[in-house]
Design a protein around this motif. Structure first.
Motif, mmCIF file in Angstrom:
data_model
loop_
_atom_site.group_PDB
_atom_site.id
_atom_site.type_symbol
_atom_site.label_atom_id
_atom_site.label_comp_id
_atom_site.label_asym_id
_atom_site.label_seq_id
_atom_site.Cartn_x
_atom_site.Cartn_y
_atom_site.Cartn_z
ATOM 1 N N ILE A 37 0.589 30.331 41.358
ATOM 2 C CA ILE A 37 -0.013 30.398 42.696
ATOM 3 C C ILE A 37 0.489 31.629 43.438
ATOM 4 O O ILE A 37 -0.293 32.376 44.041
ATOM 5 N N ALA B 10 0.098 23.458 48.762
ATOM 6 C CA ALA B 10 -0.102 22.831 47.455
ATOM 7 C C ALA B 10 -0.024 21.312 47.543
ATOM 8 O O ALA B 10 -0.766 20.605 46.850
ATOM 9 N N VAL C 220 -4.851 28.785 46.460
ATOM 10 C CA VAL C 220 -3.950 27.728 45.992
ATOM 11 C C VAL C 220 -4.749 26.636 45.292
ATOM 12 O O VAL C 220 -4.374 26.160 44.206
ATOM 13 N N ILE D 34 3.423 27.997 50.591
ATOM 14 C CA ILE D 34 2.672 27.672 49.375
ATOM 15 C C ILE D 34 2.943 26.228 48.963
ATOM 16 O O ILE D 34 2.020 25.493 48.580
#
Length: 346
Positions: A103, A124, A38, A120
């Motif tokens: 990503i 992030a 990421v 995610i």
């Protein structure tokens, strides 16, 4: 009796898994490099788009405030889904969906069918803060992705840049977030940008045809040049949410509020509402960056725990913009002329 006890055990195990707690070690065995993956994609994106960190934090925030942290915001319109991306607080203002897509592709290449889009977004957000100079925190993981979106809930749950302090408090309280969480999470406006249409009412006709008295007069003159009166409510010109260090995650957001240099009404009311309990928190964060960083990290963890799907709930999407088995399509990318940060737009 053996088969009966086996059946009971299976049911109890399913209940236990579906209510499992999030854990920072969730992917230690299945995708140990997920945070590095990421970080690599975001670092690359930031080279051409310094706003991307604020945009990614905002995606996580706008996701969690609507039916929990389940990546419902990322779902595009389909035959069965009405996307949250067209809600008042998202339409033409969310951005970074293309980076989330990148990503996800990178993570899928390394760890197929393993890491949720909801996780995610959480990773992030943390990576974005660290890359901008802020403090790291331990991200809780194990969320799964929703099978649905909720446009009406997005319209009612996302806070507005025009909110009063009481409205902001109620909005955050509805998510079990308290006043300290409100002030700390608003500190995400230490970086990012906003369009004139989200604050130009403060410049000309805030009260009785006058500008907002809680707006520094020098700052007012600067903003009026960017946002002429003839374009009130329509101007999409961008300016920094933090006029001092616009791309750095620091405490200057709160120092700006003390000088009446908060850009959005929902920023300045934290300090300029007479007798408000938020004033002392702003003063503390302005004087003590460590206190702000620690409170922000705690509040981000708390926000990330809003109604996650776990265990066998939902699914692990292979593409973040659609549920598994849906027709292929590209993730919608919001207008580049958008607002960043945590507090939504109308």
């Amino acid at each position: 009796m053996g088969s009966v006890w086996t059946a009971i055990f299976v049911v109890l195990a399913a209940i236990s898994v579906s209510h499992a707690q999030l854990s920072p070690t969730f992917y230690n065995q299945t995708c140990p490099n997920v945070t590095n993956i990421v970080s690599g994609v975001i670092t690359s994106a930031a080279q051409s788009d310094p706003r991307i960190g604020a945009s990614l934090i905002r995606l996580h925030f706008h996701d969690c405030f609507v039916q929990g942290c389940d990546a419902s915001l990322l779902l595009n319109n389909s035959a069965t889904i009405v996307s949250e991306q067209t809600a008042l607080g998202n339409n033409n203002s969310i951005r970074g969906l293309d980076v989330v897509n990148n990503i996800k592709s990178a993570v899928e290449s390394s760890c197929p069918n393993t890491v949720s889009c909801a996780d995610i977004l959480a990773i992030a957000a943390q990576v974005s803060v660290v890359l901008a100079g802020g403090q790291s925190w331990t991200v809780q993981l194990g969320r799964r992705d929703s099978l649905t979106a909720n446009l009406s809930l997005a319209n009612s749950n996302l806070p507005s840049p025009f909110f009063t302090l009481d409205q902001l408090k109620q909005n955050f309280s509805n998510q079990s977030l308290d006043t300290t969480d409100l002030v700390a999470l608003s500190g995400a406006h230490t970086f990012g940008r906003a369009q004139c249409r989200f604050f130009d009412n403060r410049l000309y006709n805030f009260s009785g045809g006058n500008p907002d008295p809680n707006l520094n007069t020098t700052y007012l003159a600067t903003l009026r040049q960017l946002c002429p009166q003839s374009e009130v409510g329509r101007n999409t010109n961008l300016t920094n949410l933090d006029l001092t260090t616009p791309d750095i995650f620091d405490k200057n957001y709160y120092s700006n509020l003390q000088l009446k240099n908060g850009l959005l009404n929902s920023d300045q009311v934290l300090f300029s509402t007479a007798g408000a309990d938020t004033i002392a928190i702003v003063n503390n964060f302005s004087a003590n960056q460590t206190a702000f960083f620690e409170a922000f990290a705690a509040s981000m963890i708390k926000m990330g725990n809003i109604s996650p799907l776990t265990g066998s709930q939902g699914e692990i999407r292979t593409q973040c913009n659609m549920v598994n088995g849906a027709s292929s399509g590209l993730m919608g990318v919001a207008s580049a002329e958008s607002q960043d940060g945590l507090v939504s737009s109308m």
